[in-house]
Design an enzyme around this catalytic site. Sequence first.
Site, PDB file in Angstrom:
ATOM      1  N   CYS A  67       0.448  -1.547   0.272  1.00  0.00           N
ATOM      2  CA  CYS A  67       0.256   0.126   0.059  1.00  0.00           C
ATOM      3  C   CYS A  67       0.624   1.709   0.318  1.00  0.00           C
ATOM      4  O   CYS A  67       0.399   2.542  -0.470  1.00  0.00           O
ATOM      5  CB  CYS A  67      -1.365   0.515   0.909  1.00  0.00           C
ATOM      6  SG  CYS A  67      -2.139  -1.828   1.522  1.00  0.00           S
ATOM      7  N   HIS A  85      -3.588   6.976   3.137  1.00  0.00           N
ATOM      8  CA  HIS A  85      -3.863   6.044   2.550  1.00  0.00           C
ATOM      9  C   HIS A  85      -4.926   5.681   3.452  1.00  0.00           C
ATOM     10  O   HIS A  85      -5.951   5.386   4.247  1.00  0.00           O
ATOM     11  CB  HIS A  85      -2.727   4.345   3.601  1.00  0.00           C
ATOM     12  CG  HIS A  85      -3.085   3.712   2.473  1.00  0.00           C
ATOM     13  ND1 HIS A  85      -3.440   3.022   1.615  1.00  0.00           N
ATOM     14  CD2 HIS A  85      -3.202   2.139   3.722  1.00  0.00           C
ATOM     15  CE1 HIS A  85      -3.669   1.684   1.025  1.00  0.00           C
ATOM     16  NE2 HIS A  85      -3.465   0.956   2.357  1.00  0.00           N
ATOM     17  N   ASN A 135     -10.031  -0.417   0.499  1.00  0.00           N
ATOM     18  CA  ASN A 135      -9.131  -0.191   0.668  1.00  0.00           C
ATOM     19  C   ASN A 135      -8.337  -0.983  -0.928  1.00  0.00           C
ATOM     20  O   ASN A 135      -8.037  -2.135  -1.100  1.00  0.00           O
ATOM     21  CB  ASN A 135      -8.538  -0.509   1.078  1.00  0.00           C
ATOM     22  CG  ASN A 135      -6.461  -1.195   1.482  1.00  0.00           C
ATOM     23  OD1 ASN A 135      -5.909  -0.589   0.623  1.00  0.00           O
ATOM     24  ND2 ASN A 135      -6.415  -1.731   2.260  1.00  0.00           N
TER      25      ASN A 135
HETATM   26  O1  UT7 Z   1      -3.670  -1.509   3.565  1.00  0.00           O
HETATM   27  C1  UT7 Z   1      -2.459  -2.242   4.423  1.00  0.00           C
HETATM   28  C2  UT7 Z   1      -3.290  -2.039   5.698  1.00  0.00           C
HETATM   29  N1  UT7 Z   1      -4.265  -2.201   6.130  1.00  0.00           N
HETATM   30  C3  UT7 Z   1      -5.288  -1.946   7.254  1.00  0.00           C
HETATM   31  O2  UT7 Z   1      -4.773  -1.052   7.523  1.00  0.00           O
HETATM   32  C4  UT7 Z   1      -5.949  -2.512   7.746  1.00  0.00           C
HETATM   33  C5  UT7 Z   1      -6.322  -2.369   9.164  1.00  0.00           C
HETATM   34  N2  UT7 Z   1      -6.892  -2.980  10.281  1.00  0.00           N
HETATM   35  C6  UT7 Z   1      -8.550  -3.448  10.182  1.00  0.00           C
HETATM   36  O3  UT7 Z   1      -8.847  -2.100   9.240  1.00  0.00           O
HETATM   37  C7  UT7 Z   1      -8.859  -3.089  11.739  1.00  0.00           C
HETATM   38  O4  UT7 Z   1      -8.599  -3.771  11.960  1.00  0.00           O
HETATM   39  C8  UT7 Z   1     -10.218  -4.468  11.278  1.00  0.00           C
HETATM   40  C9  UT7 Z   1     -11.622  -3.929  10.095  1.00  0.00           C
HETATM   41  C10 UT7 Z   1      -9.219  -4.979   9.209  1.00  0.00           C
HETATM   42  C11 UT7 Z   1     -10.862  -5.544  12.159  1.00  0.00           C
HETATM   43  O5  UT7 Z   1     -11.578  -4.879  13.127  1.00  0.00           O
HETATM   44  P1  UT7 Z   1     -11.267  -4.826  14.297  1.00  0.00           P
HETATM   45  O6  UT7 Z   1     -11.978  -4.007  15.034  1.00  0.00           O
HETATM   46  O7  UT7 Z   1     -10.056  -4.751  14.372  1.00  0.00           O
HETATM   47  O8  UT7 Z   1     -12.159  -6.742  14.473  1.00  0.00           O
HETATM   48  P2  UT7 Z   1     -11.800  -7.822  15.094  1.00  0.00           P
HETATM   49  O9  UT7 Z   1     -10.321  -7.903  14.057  1.00  0.00           O
HETATM   50  O10 UT7 Z   1     -11.063  -7.174  16.157  1.00  0.00           O
HETATM   51  O11 UT7 Z   1     -12.429  -8.387  14.823  1.00  0.00           O
HETATM   52  C12 UT7 Z   1     -13.335  -7.836  15.794  1.00  0.00           C
HETATM   53  C13 UT7 Z   1     -14.750  -8.941  15.915  1.00  0.00           C
HETATM   54  C14 UT7 Z   1     -14.467 -10.616  15.683  1.00  0.00           C
HETATM   55  O12 UT7 Z   1     -14.898 -11.518  16.244  1.00  0.00           O
HETATM   56  P3  UT7 Z   1     -14.897 -11.663  17.803  1.00  0.00           P
HETATM   57  O13 UT7 Z   1     -13.672 -12.678  17.648  1.00  0.00           O
HETATM   58  O14 UT7 Z   1     -14.881 -10.701  19.103  1.00  0.00           O
HETATM   59  O15 UT7 Z   1     -16.498 -12.727  18.470  1.00  0.00           O
HETATM   60  C15 UT7 Z   1     -14.547 -10.770  14.591  1.00  0.00           C
HETATM   61  O16 UT7 Z   1     -14.255 -11.886  14.200  1.00  0.00           O
HETATM   62  O17 UT7 Z   1     -15.307  -9.417  14.281  1.00  0.00           O
HETATM   63  C16 UT7 Z   1     -16.364 -10.330  14.558  1.00  0.00           C
HETATM   64  N3  UT7 Z   1     -15.591 -10.009  12.629  1.00  0.00           N
HETATM   65  C17 UT7 Z   1     -16.202  -9.133  12.074  1.00  0.00           C
HETATM   66  N4  UT7 Z   1     -17.733  -9.411  12.225  1.00  0.00           N
HETATM   67  C18 UT7 Z   1     -18.582  -8.916  10.625  1.00  0.00           C
HETATM   68  C19 UT7 Z   1     -14.053  -9.269  12.021  1.00  0.00           C
HETATM   69  N5  UT7 Z   1     -14.727  -8.909  10.756  1.00  0.00           N
HETATM   70  C20 UT7 Z   1     -16.184  -9.301   9.967  1.00  0.00           C
HETATM   71  C21 UT7 Z   1     -16.565  -8.870   9.409  1.00  0.00           C
HETATM   72  N6  UT7 Z   1     -18.294  -8.884   9.575  1.00  0.00           N
HETATM   73  N7  UT7 Z   1     -16.536  -8.567   8.152  1.00  0.00           N
END
Ligand code: UT7
Length: 329
Positions: free
Chosen positions: A116, A256, A286
């Site tokens: 990215c 980004h 993204n």
């Molecule tokens: O381009 C390079 C750079 N990339 C980035 O900058 C991405 C950086 N990361 C992020 O943007 C975020 O971490 C995400 C958007 C990917 C995820 O957000 P988060 O607040 O960190 O969520 P998480 O991964 O901690 O997941 C929280 C919960 C989990 O459930 P439990 O374990 O708490 O029960 C996930 O399983 O949300 C669940 N989850 C979803 N639920 C519904 C993960 N993906 C989804 C989804 N829909 N698509």
Amino acid sequence: MTNIPQTMILGTGRAVPEKILTNADLEKIVDTNDQWIVERSGIRERHVAEKGAPLSELAAEAARKAIEDAGLEAKDIDLIILATVTGDMKFPATACFIQELLGAKNAAAFDIAAACSGFIYGLQIADSMMRNQTYRHALVIGGDILTSIVDWEDRNTCVLFGDGAGAVVLGPSQDDRGIISTYIGSDGGYSKLLYNAGCGCINMPTEENIKEKIHTVRMEGKEVFRHAVVAMSKAMKKVLKQADMTSDQLDLVISHQANLRIIEALAKRLKLNSEQTYVNVDRFGNTSAASIPIALDEARRNGVIQSGSTIGLVAFGGGFTWASGIIRL
Ligand code: UT7
């Protein structure tokens, strides 16, 4: 001492596939919902390429617009740098296919891979190559079809990405407009937090590897999020210091576009107001290396920035890599 001109942006362009995938569409594919995606990422929809569509065509479309915007012709371009991690093929470089599509016969063309952050890496490379006066008109393109390497069964990643390409034409500046400062950095110690292990020399496309979906993106989202905010804020501060400037002197910061919460956290750390912050992640998702040049072109064409505006650019991606820059348009 000879007076070497600054490198400036002469034109910009962007291209995205026609097809739009909304959060409601994704609800039919994986166990997700619009509310989660909007609250956690800010994304509402993204453009997605048809299966097998070449990145070179999308990138060439963005490039043609940038060349036209610059008032130049393809034959005037002597350098083409494409930042991507989803090129048409392993080799030759997709930049060579773009060169052919454009008819830019006088250019040297190559790809760079910095995920990215790649577009700003490309800007710095082109700027250096032009400042030694070997090249006069460079085309720097950021483009990715990330949806071609997404696991559509992995809700942690498949809701985040979109496809597209953005391009700029660089040329010598006659005044104080131009690339004021750039900075690039990386830390391979974090390579396992965001990667795609397939299609390289260590993982051949065997039946087993394909079954394991080795060719798809793997990401530890939370960790990437945390590092992205810290690294981008440090990177932006670094170029501000190099340029002897403060953040209030920036008309706009294009960071980004990966997650609205990252953009907001960065704005807070850099003490940017909402008018200094550009957001289009809601409409594009993204788009990896394309995110900054797409936003730059959009902001220019819709009048958010104009000739003379001072703009900060900052990105973070797999590697980890990070990069920043200050340009006067
Ligand atoms: O381009 C390079 C750079 N990339 C980035 O900058 C991405 C950086 N990361 C992020 O943007 C975020 O971490 C995400 C958007 C990917 C995820 O957000 P988060 O607040 O960190 O969520 P998480 O991964 O901690 O997941 C929280 C919960 C989990 O459930 P439990 O374990 O708490 O029960 C996930 O399983 O949300 C669940 N989850 C979803 N639920 C519904 C993960 N993906 C989804 C989804 N829909 N698509």
